[in-house]
Design a protein around this motif. Structure first.
Motif, PDB file in Angstrom:
ATOM      1  N   ARG A  31      43.591  41.165  33.154  1.00 51.44           N
ATOM      2  CA  ARG A  31      44.685  40.222  32.633  1.00 51.44           C
ATOM      3  C   ARG A  31      45.381  39.476  33.998  1.00 51.44           C
ATOM      4  NH1 ARG A  31      48.586  40.203  28.496  1.00 51.44           N
ATOM      5  NH2 ARG A  31      50.500  39.020  29.111  1.00 51.44           N
ATOM      6  N   CYS A  32      45.451  38.301  33.564  1.00 51.62           N
ATOM      7  CA  CYS A  32      46.003  37.368  34.649  1.00 51.62           C
ATOM      8  C   CYS A  32      47.442  36.788  34.413  1.00 51.62           C
ATOM      9  CB  CYS A  32      44.967  36.278  34.879  1.00 51.62           C
ATOM     10  SG  CYS A  32      45.474  35.031  36.127  1.00 51.62           S
ATOM     11  N   ASP A  33      48.534  37.420  34.848  1.00 53.62           N
ATOM     12  CA  ASP A  33      49.611  36.695  34.796  1.00 53.62           C
ATOM     13  C   ASP A  33      50.223  35.909  35.948  1.00 53.62           C
ATOM     14  OD1 ASP A  33      50.256  38.079  32.341  1.00 53.62           O
ATOM     15  OD2 ASP A  33      51.437  39.748  33.142  1.00 53.62           O
ATOM     16  N   GLY A  34      49.108  35.882  36.984  1.00 57.08           N
ATOM     17  CA  GLY A  34      49.370  34.990  37.957  1.00 57.08           C
ATOM     18  C   GLY A  34      48.491  33.599  37.866  1.00 57.08           C
ATOM     19  N   THR A  35      47.933  33.227  38.829  1.00 49.66           N
ATOM     20  CA  THR A  35      46.927  32.335  38.809  1.00 49.66           C
ATOM     21  C   THR A  35      45.655  32.462  39.350  1.00 49.66           C
ATOM     22  OG1 THR A  35      48.777  30.597  39.487  1.00 49.66           O
ATOM     23  CG2 THR A  35      46.887  29.820  39.914  1.00 49.66           C
ATOM     24  N   LEU A  36      44.702  31.875  38.676  1.00 49.30           N
ATOM     25  CA  LEU A  36      43.211  32.212  38.969  1.00 49.30           C
ATOM     26  C   LEU A  36      42.520  30.848  38.929  1.00 49.30           C
ATOM     27  CD1 LEU A  36      41.389  35.187  37.521  1.00 49.30           C
ATOM     28  CD2 LEU A  36      40.288  33.367  38.302  1.00 49.30           C
ATOM     29  N   GLU A  37      42.064  30.452  40.052  1.00 47.49           N
ATOM     30  CA  GLU A  37      41.279  29.197  40.285  1.00 47.49           C
ATOM     31  C   GLU A  37      39.886  29.680  40.710  1.00 47.49           C
ATOM     32  OE1 GLU A  37      43.345  26.925  42.974  1.00 47.49           O
ATOM     33  OE2 GLU A  37      45.117  26.927  42.045  1.00 47.49           O
ATOM     34  N   GLY A  38      38.987  29.182  39.402  1.00 48.82           N
ATOM     35  CA  GLY A  38      37.672  29.581  39.873  1.00 48.82           C
ATOM     36  C   GLY A  38      36.960  29.878  38.390  1.00 48.82           C
ATOM     37  N   SER A  39      35.763  30.596  38.710  1.00 46.11           N
ATOM     38  CA  SER A  39      35.219  30.930  37.438  1.00 46.11           C
ATOM     39  C   SER A  39      35.345  32.251  37.086  1.00 46.11           C
ATOM     40  CB  SER A  39      33.582  30.669  37.684  1.00 46.11           C
ATOM     41  OG  SER A  39      33.280  31.237  38.840  1.00 46.11           O
ATOM     42  N   VAL A  40      35.256  32.785  35.865  1.00 45.99           N
ATOM     43  CA  VAL A  40      35.563  34.063  35.343  1.00 45.99           C
ATOM     44  C   VAL A  40      34.309  34.397  34.534  1.00 45.99           C
ATOM     45  CG1 VAL A  40      36.963  35.936  34.256  1.00 45.99           C
ATOM     46  CG2 VAL A  40      37.920  33.840  35.487  1.00 45.99           C
ATOM     47  N   ALA A  41      33.659  35.456  34.908  1.00 45.87           N
ATOM     48  CA  ALA A  41      32.663  36.029  34.013  1.00 45.87           C
ATOM     49  C   ALA A  41      32.596  37.472  34.002  1.00 45.87           C
ATOM     50  CB  ALA A  41      31.064  35.912  34.726  1.00 45.87           C
ATOM     51  N   LEU A  42      33.285  37.934  32.817  1.00 46.82           N
ATOM     52  CA  LEU A  42      33.598  39.195  32.657  1.00 46.82           C
ATOM     53  C   LEU A  42      32.655  39.855  31.248  1.00 46.82           C
ATOM     54  CD1 LEU A  42      37.445  39.452  32.952  1.00 46.82           C
ATOM     55  CD2 LEU A  42      35.550  40.202  34.643  1.00 46.82           C
ATOM     56  N   GLU A  43      32.131  41.120  31.465  1.00 51.38           N
ATOM     57  CA  GLU A  43      31.671  41.682  30.435  1.00 51.38           C
ATOM     58  C   GLU A  43      32.718  42.142  29.452  1.00 51.38           C
ATOM     59  OE1 GLU A  43      28.430  42.128  29.765  1.00 51.38           O
ATOM     60  OE2 GLU A  43      28.056  40.984  31.604  1.00 51.38           O
ATOM     61  N   GLY A  44      33.893  42.329  29.814  1.00 47.01           N
ATOM     62  CA  GLY A  44      35.069  42.782  29.062  1.00 47.01           C
ATOM     63  C   GLY A  44      35.950  41.459  28.848  1.00 47.01           C
ATOM     64  N   ALA A  45      37.168  41.819  28.365  1.00 50.91           N
ATOM     65  CA  ALA A  45      38.170  40.779  28.039  1.00 50.91           C
ATOM     66  C   ALA A  45      38.823  40.140  29.262  1.00 50.91           C
ATOM     67  CB  ALA A  45      39.068  41.588  26.892  1.00 50.91           C
ATOM     68  N   LEU A  46      39.383  39.053  28.963  1.00 50.18           N
ATOM     69  CA  LEU A  46      40.264  38.182  29.540  1.00 50.18           C
ATOM     70  C   LEU A  46      41.395  37.988  28.894  1.00 50.18           C
ATOM     71  CD1 LEU A  46      40.879  36.709  32.392  1.00 50.18           C
ATOM     72  CD2 LEU A  46      40.011  34.821  31.196  1.00 50.18           C
ATOM     73  N   VAL A  47      42.625  38.219  29.636  1.00 47.59           N
ATOM     74  CA  VAL A  47      43.962  37.755  28.772  1.00 47.59           C
ATOM     75  C   VAL A  47      44.429  36.943  29.885  1.00 47.59           C
ATOM     76  CG1 VAL A  47      46.191  38.480  27.973  1.00 47.59           C
ATOM     77  CG2 VAL A  47      43.948  40.061  27.575  1.00 47.59           C
ATOM     78  N   VAL A  48      44.827  35.782  29.583  1.00 47.59           N
ATOM     79  CA  VAL A  48      45.410  34.978  30.219  1.00 47.59           C
ATOM     80  C   VAL A  48      46.768  34.842  29.871  1.00 47.59           C
ATOM     81  CG1 VAL A  48      45.468  32.295  30.944  1.00 47.59           C
ATOM     82  CG2 VAL A  48      43.428  33.629  30.303  1.00 47.59           C
ATOM     83  N   GLY A  49      47.776  35.350  30.680  1.00 50.80           N
ATOM     84  CA  GLY A  49      48.844  35.317  30.607  1.00 50.80           C
ATOM     85  C   GLY A  49      49.768  34.298  31.323  1.00 50.80           C
ATOM     86  N   ARG A  51      47.957  31.527  34.432  1.00 49.88           N
ATOM     87  CA  ARG A  51      47.242  30.274  34.499  1.00 49.88           C
ATOM     88  C   ARG A  51      45.743  30.484  35.026  1.00 49.88           C
ATOM     89  NH1 ARG A  51      47.345  25.936  38.397  1.00 49.88           N
ATOM     90  NH2 ARG A  51      46.805  24.004  37.310  1.00 49.88           N
ATOM     91  N   VAL A  52      44.719  30.144  34.238  1.00 48.43           N
ATOM     92  CA  VAL A  52      43.579  29.955  34.546  1.00 48.43           C
ATOM     93  C   VAL A  52      42.830  28.755  34.654  1.00 48.43           C
ATOM     94  CG1 VAL A  52      41.276  30.946  34.248  1.00 48.43           C
ATOM     95  CG2 VAL A  52      43.211  32.520  34.042  1.00 48.43           C
ATOM     96  N   VAL A  53      42.373  28.295  35.910  1.00 53.32           N
ATOM     97  CA  VAL A  53      41.553  26.973  35.775  1.00 53.32           C
ATOM     98  C   VAL A  53      40.071  27.385  36.314  1.00 53.32           C
ATOM     99  CG1 VAL A  53      41.691  24.686  37.046  1.00 53.32           C
ATOM    100  CG2 VAL A  53      43.597  26.064  36.660  1.00 53.32           C
ATOM    101  N   GLY A  54      39.118  26.811  35.620  1.00 49.78           N
ATOM    102  CA  GLY A  54      37.940  26.982  35.775  1.00 49.78           C
ATOM    103  C   GLY A  54      37.075  27.492  34.523  1.00 49.78           C
ATOM    104  N   PRO A  55      35.866  27.698  34.486  1.00 49.39           N
ATOM    105  CA  PRO A  55      34.997  28.102  33.322  1.00 49.39           C
ATOM    106  C   PRO A  55      35.284  29.609  33.175  1.00 49.39           C
ATOM    107  CG  PRO A  55      33.683  27.548  35.154  1.00 49.39           C
ATOM    108  CD  PRO A  55      34.823  27.226  35.710  1.00 49.39           C
ATOM    109  N   VAL A  56      35.277  30.050  32.044  1.00 46.81           N
ATOM    110  CA  VAL A  56      35.301  31.474  31.514  1.00 46.81           C
ATOM    111  C   VAL A  56      34.269  31.914  30.844  1.00 46.81           C
ATOM    112  CG1 VAL A  56      36.938  33.042  30.401  1.00 46.81           C
ATOM    113  CG2 VAL A  56      37.977  31.317  31.889  1.00 46.81           C
ATOM    114  N   ARG A  57      33.774  32.881  31.006  1.00 43.25           N
ATOM    115  CA  ARG A  57      32.667  33.814  30.139  1.00 43.25           C
ATOM    116  C   ARG A  57      33.357  34.981  29.986  1.00 43.25           C
ATOM    117  NH1 ARG A  57      26.882  33.703  32.158  1.00 43.25           N
ATOM    118  NH2 ARG A  57      27.713  35.367  33.389  1.00 43.25           N
ATOM    119  N   ALA A  58      33.495  35.373  28.864  1.00 43.82           N
ATOM    120  CA  ALA A  58      33.977  36.796  28.734  1.00 43.82           C
ATOM    121  C   ALA A  58      33.583  37.397  27.305  1.00 43.82           C
ATOM    122  CB  ALA A  58      35.431  37.034  28.968  1.00 43.82           C
ATOM    123  N   ARG A  59      33.616  38.686  27.032  1.00 44.35           N
ATOM    124  CA  ARG A  59      33.234  39.207  25.636  1.00 44.35           C
ATOM    125  C   ARG A  59      34.563  38.671  24.696  1.00 44.35           C
ATOM    126  NH1 ARG A  59      35.402  43.177  23.646  1.00 44.35           N
ATOM    127  NH2 ARG A  59      35.856  43.938  25.805  1.00 44.35           N
TER     128      ARG A  59
END
Lengths: 119, 251
Positions: A31-49, A51-59
């Protein structure tokens, strides 16, 4: 499990004041309540609370804040107040009243994901 | 810890890049890159961080390959493994910890430069293992990639190259693994010269890593309190006093 129901014991968390720049990968939920700049590749879940900037791949991906980048997911939910700017490839997509998606949505695609993805 | 929920990099999650910001951070996973938080940084047992870290306080229960800086205190717990230098007004190394590096018991005068994050090394696909820190980046570029004027680089940055014999005799497998990934020795003054130019150390026998047996790295290593004239500013809360029972016997 949908992205709205992240119940894992060890949910990764990026707090509101924290900035992560780079590549985040792994098999957990985040879970990201802050800032994430870059790519995300997770087998699990991503919750964007936050700001996320970048490609995201997640279940599963849930957007409550702002996500800028291409999303590849088994399931995507854009909740009220959430804003997604980028193209989406997903097998299931939910867009709540009050949320927005700006980009191309492609749901008819073989996903480059592992198990737990087919429905 | 502040009342805000701490951030967490859980086990199984890897971050290639830099982390900085406000609040506390717990790392239980793997971070390849520098970390700077204004709260407490905890590197849990089983975690691995390769990069310099800086927090208000730093607690190490896992593995750190890189230098550790703290505004208040650094604790290396018994399960901690550290290849790098520590700089803080208060430093505590619990017996059982494995530690190879130098200790600087002194207040941070300016924020130390940390390893710069190079996005070119961290693309979405085909990620290689990041290259070791280049000396230039480690010494002269801030976490944001902005050049730091040379005269603002803090004094503790210079370090002596690790003695070759220490590497040769290293028997701990895990530490050896870290050693193999050691970046090229940075250009910096010799340890002897550092002793001469760092009169703050109460005594070489106490303050220098020679107090650690280089073969076992079983440190009855204790960091003496800083010399009175180098006490941290009054505004710095005092945390984590060095405990007497870990003090290296004098003489």
């Amino acid at each position: 499990m949908s992205a709205r129901e992240v119940t894992s014991d060890a949910v990764g968390y990026v707090g509101p004041g924290l900035v992560v720049r780079g590549r985040v990968s792994g098999d957990g939920d985040l879970r990201c309540d802050g800032t994430l700049e870059g790519s995300v590749a997770l087998e699990g879940a991503l919750v964007v609370g936050g700001r996320v900037v970048g490609p995201v791949r997640a279940r599963a991906v849930a957007v409550e804040g702002r996500l800028e980048g291409a999303v590849t997911a088994g399931e995507l939910n854009v909740l009220a107040g959430g804003r997604l700017v980028g193209d989406v490839r997903a097998t299931r997509i939910g867009l709540d009243d009050g949320g927005s998606i700006q980009g191309t949505v492609d749901m008819d695609v073989d996903l480059p994901l592992g198990e737990g993805d087919a429905r | 810890m502040s009342k805000q929920k701490p951030s967490l990099i859980p086990a199984g999650v890897r971050v290639d890049g830099e982390i900085e910001g406000e609040g506390d951070l717990i790392v239980a996973g793997h971070v390849e890159g520098p970390i700077r938080v204004d709260g407490t940084l905890v590197i849990e047992e089983g975690a691995l961080v390769r990069g310099h870290v800086h927090g208000r306080t730093v607690t190490l229960r896992g593995a750190l390959k890189g230098d550790a800086y703290a505004d208040e205190a650094i604790q290396v717990q018994a399960t901690g493994r550290l290849v790098g230098d520590v700089t803080a007004p208060r430093v505590r190394v619990v017996p059982g910890a494995k530690f190879a590096g130098q200790v600087h018991v002194q207040a941070l005068e300016v924020a130390p430069p940390l390893r710069s994050y190079d996005p070119a090394l961290h693309t979405f696909t085909g990620l290689p293992s990041p290259e070791p820190i280049s000396p230039e980046l480690a010494r002269g570029v801030s976490i944001r990639g902005e050049p730091i004027p040379v005269d603002t680089i803090p004094a503790p940055a210079p370090k002596a190259p690790k003695p070759a014999s220490e590497d040769d005799e290293e028997s701990n497998a895990t530490t050896q693994q870290f050693r193999t990934a050691e970046p090229p020795p940075r250009e910096r003054p010799s340890r002897r010269r550092e002793i001469e130019t760092a009169p703050t150390q109460p005594g070489p026998a106490e303050a220098e890593p020679e107090a650690v047996d280089p073969e076992t790295l079983e440190p009855a290593l204790t960091i003496p309190a800083p010399a009175p004239k180098r006490r941290p500013p009054a505004r710095m809360p005092r945390v984590g006093r060095v405990r007497g029972e870990h003090r290296t016997p004098r003489g």
